[in-house]
Scaffold this active site. Structure first.
Site, PDB file in Angstrom:
ATOM      1  N   CYS A 127      23.682   4.422  -3.073  1.00  0.00           N
ATOM      2  CA  CYS A 127      24.138   5.469  -3.996  1.00  0.00           C
ATOM      3  C   CYS A 127      25.640   5.703  -3.824  1.00  0.00           C
ATOM      4  O   CYS A 127      26.103   5.982  -2.720  1.00  0.00           O
ATOM      5  CB  CYS A 127      23.376   6.768  -3.752  1.00  0.00           C
ATOM      6  SG  CYS A 127      23.952   8.085  -4.835  1.00  0.00           S
ATOM      7  N   LEU A 170      16.689   9.757  -8.779  1.00  0.00           N
ATOM      8  CA  LEU A 170      16.897  11.206  -8.671  1.00  0.00           C
ATOM      9  C   LEU A 170      16.745  11.853 -10.034  1.00  0.00           C
ATOM     10  O   LEU A 170      17.262  11.341 -11.027  1.00  0.00           O
ATOM     11  CB  LEU A 170      18.322  11.486  -8.193  1.00  0.00           C
ATOM     12  CG  LEU A 170      18.548  11.820  -6.726  1.00  0.00           C
ATOM     13  CD1 LEU A 170      20.026  12.107  -6.494  1.00  0.00           C
ATOM     14  CD2 LEU A 170      17.708  13.006  -6.284  1.00  0.00           C
ATOM     15  N   PRO A 174      13.378   4.292  -6.861  1.00  0.00           N
ATOM     16  CA  PRO A 174      13.657   5.713  -6.670  1.00  0.00           C
ATOM     17  C   PRO A 174      14.717   6.155  -7.670  1.00  0.00           C
ATOM     18  O   PRO A 174      15.735   5.476  -7.820  1.00  0.00           O
ATOM     19  CB  PRO A 174      14.213   5.776  -5.231  1.00  0.00           C
ATOM     20  CG  PRO A 174      14.686   4.407  -4.920  1.00  0.00           C
ATOM     21  CD  PRO A 174      13.882   3.462  -5.757  1.00  0.00           C
TER      22      PRO A 174
HETATM   23  C1  LIG Z   1      18.656   8.574 -13.163  1.00  0.00           C
HETATM   24  C2  LIG Z   1      18.740   7.636 -11.990  1.00  0.00           C
HETATM   25  C3  LIG Z   1      18.650   8.140 -10.703  1.00  0.00           C
HETATM   26  C4  LIG Z   1      18.701   7.256  -9.602  1.00  0.00           C
HETATM   27  N1  LIG Z   1      18.514   7.754  -8.352  1.00  0.00           N
HETATM   28  C5  LIG Z   1      18.436   6.902  -7.292  1.00  0.00           C
HETATM   29  C6  LIG Z   1      18.044   7.336  -6.007  1.00  0.00           C
HETATM   30  O1  LIG Z   1      17.720   8.520  -5.786  1.00  0.00           O
HETATM   31  N2  LIG Z   1      18.026   6.423  -5.000  1.00  0.00           N
HETATM   32  C7  LIG Z   1      18.331   5.098  -5.202  1.00  0.00           C
HETATM   33  O2  LIG Z   1      18.291   4.297  -4.286  1.00  0.00           O
HETATM   34  N3  LIG Z   1      18.676   4.652  -6.417  1.00  0.00           N
HETATM   35  C8  LIG Z   1      18.698   5.516  -7.458  1.00  0.00           C
HETATM   36  N4  LIG Z   1      18.969   5.032  -8.713  1.00  0.00           N
HETATM   37  C9  LIG Z   1      19.203   3.587  -8.888  1.00  0.00           C
HETATM   38  C10 LIG Z   1      17.877   2.874  -9.165  1.00  0.00           C
HETATM   39  O3  LIG Z   1      16.996   2.988  -8.076  1.00  0.00           O
HETATM   40  C11 LIG Z   1      18.127   1.385  -9.467  1.00  0.00           C
HETATM   41  O4  LIG Z   1      18.701   0.793  -8.333  1.00  0.00           O
HETATM   42  C12 LIG Z   1      19.051   1.168 -10.657  1.00  0.00           C
HETATM   43  O5  LIG Z   1      18.718   2.021 -11.744  1.00  0.00           O
HETATM   44  C13 LIG Z   1      19.010  -0.301 -11.115  1.00  0.00           C
HETATM   45  O6  LIG Z   1      17.706  -0.664 -11.524  1.00  0.00           O
HETATM   46  P1  LIG Z   1      17.289  -0.717 -13.086  1.00  0.00           P
HETATM   47  O7  LIG Z   1      18.331  -1.520 -13.786  1.00  0.00           O
HETATM   48  O8  LIG Z   1      15.936  -1.363 -13.103  1.00  0.00           O
HETATM   49  O9  LIG Z   1      17.287   0.708 -13.591  1.00  0.00           O
HETATM   50  C14 LIG Z   1      18.898   5.883  -9.810  1.00  0.00           C
HETATM   51  C15 LIG Z   1      18.986   5.392 -11.116  1.00  0.00           C
HETATM   52  C16 LIG Z   1      18.882   6.247 -12.203  1.00  0.00           C
HETATM   53  C17 LIG Z   1      18.926   5.681 -13.601  1.00  0.00           C
END
Ligand SMILES: Cc1cc2nc3c(=O)[nH]c(=O)nc-3n(C[C@H](O)[C@H](O)[C@H](O)COP(=O)(O)O)c2cc1C
Length: 325
Positions: free
Chosen positions: A94, A14, A12
């Site tokens: 978050c 945002l 997810p």
């Molecule tokens: C732009 C953005 C928005 C995010 N919004 C949410 C969110 O709404 N809910 C959530 O649980 N994590 C949110 N995250 C965190 C991601 O779900 C994830 O846990 C985090 O980016 C680490 O994973 P990755 O390294 O594969 O990106 C967001 C991350 C990014 C980059």
């Protein structure tokens, strides 16, 4: 529990994983579990507009909720199941200050009993899985026993069977959400340890995963992998993951064919309400590291947000890429 869907999922995000993004991702991956952006119960129950709307093609789809009141969360879970969602996830990761003021997100890690109450209330309303996405810890609470206690409480008292762990802790003060995704170090070994200590739970690992090889390595230790930023910025990877993990005989569509497959959707959405930019902003990475990638990005960025922009902008951008390939 319904069969486990989270062997591979797109996180997810945002401002990113809205319905247009998910429709696009689904063209690249038939099997990934897709997540909505975090939505609050207040938006769903009192907001203007339908915050649960999605296209059937996006399935399997999980709704992520951000809240801490069992009653309103339970009502949202009930509506989500009725609308066909495959899972409801509670955000306990978050760290943004706005979310902390609302007393939900990562700060709930300090109150495992409250998280358990929320999960139990939600699960009492639905048959679909209620899952929790969390961190390794918050602030000074970042030992493995703290994480294990949290999981134990939410699993035992709340009945949660699936945990998604972003493998770094969050600092609740002093770091922005973006910094909280980069500065605290990743520690995959703690997530692996969770799986060893709670073999009856499904444990999904998240954070910093960038390749099919890394996914395969994690899957030797845990039940699922969730990928966020890399999937968004390099979406063709989703097709490669689908083929490697789920269906070696699947044909990987060339990116040009993915764009063309979107045409009917774009026309439909433009007729209804949306501006072209709301769709094309998710497509910028499609030709990542291929000839023509810059032209594609630049043309869509410059022309996609004009108020009259229509499908012809996408067709023209594609023609520019094809000329470069
Ligand atoms: C732009 C953005 C928005 C995010 N919004 C949410 C969110 O709404 N809910 C959530 O649980 N994590 C949110 N995250 C965190 C991601 O779900 C994830 O846990 C985090 O980016 C680490 O994973 P990755 O390294 O594969 O990106 C967001 C991350 C990014 C980059």
């Amino acid at each position: 529990m319904v069969g486990f869907l989270g062997r591979f999922s797109v996180a997810p995000m945002l401002g990113h994983t809205d319905r247009h993004c998910r429709y696009f991702h689904r063209l690249l991956s038939r099997h990934a579990l897709l997540y909505t952006e975090m939505v609050t119960p207040e938006a769903i129950l009192q907001g203007r507009g339908d915050f649960l709307a999605y296209s059937p093609e996006e399935q399997p789809l999980a709704l992520q909720l951000g809240g801490s009141h069992p009653d309103t969360l339970a009502e949202c879970a009930r509506q989500a199941e009725q609308r066909g969602y495959a899972e409801v996830n509670l955000n306990v990761g978050c760290p943004s200050s706005r979310v902390q003021q609302g007393r939900f997100g990562a700060c709930l890690m300090a109150d495992a009993q409250q998280v358990a109450s929320c999960v139990r209330a939600m699960q009492s309303q639905v048959r679909i899985p209620i899952t929790v996405k969390t961190r390794l810890g918050i602030d000074q609470h970042d030992s493995y026993p703290f994480l294990a206690d949290f999981v134990q409480t939410v699993a035992t008292d709340g009945g949660c069977k699936i945990f998604i762990i972003h493998a770094r802790k969050a600092w609740l003060a002093g770091l922005s959400p973006k910094e909280n995704r980069e500065i605290p170090p990743l520690d995959y070994s703690r997530v692996y340890q969770l799986k060893r200590d709670f073999p009856h739970l499904k444990i999904v690992i998240n954070g910093g995963v960038k390749s099919v090889m890394e996914i395969k390595t994690h899957l030797e230790q845990v039940d699922g992998v969730m990928m966020g930023r890399e999937a968004y910025h390099n979406p063709r990877l989703l097709a490669q993951i689908d083929q490697t993990l789920f269906d070696p005989s699947a044909r990987v569509l060339p990116p040009e064919a993915v764009v063309e497959a979107l045409y009917p959707y774009i026309e439909r959405v433009l007729q209804q309400e949306s501006s072209l930019h709301r769709i094309t902003r998710h497509l910028l990475g499609l030709f990542h590291q291929l000839p023509g990638a810059r032209r594609w990005r630049r043309y869509l960025s410059e022309h996609g947000s004009a108020s009259q922009a229509d499908l012809s902008v996408v067709m023209q951008a594609l023609a520019l890429v094809s000329a470069a390939r």
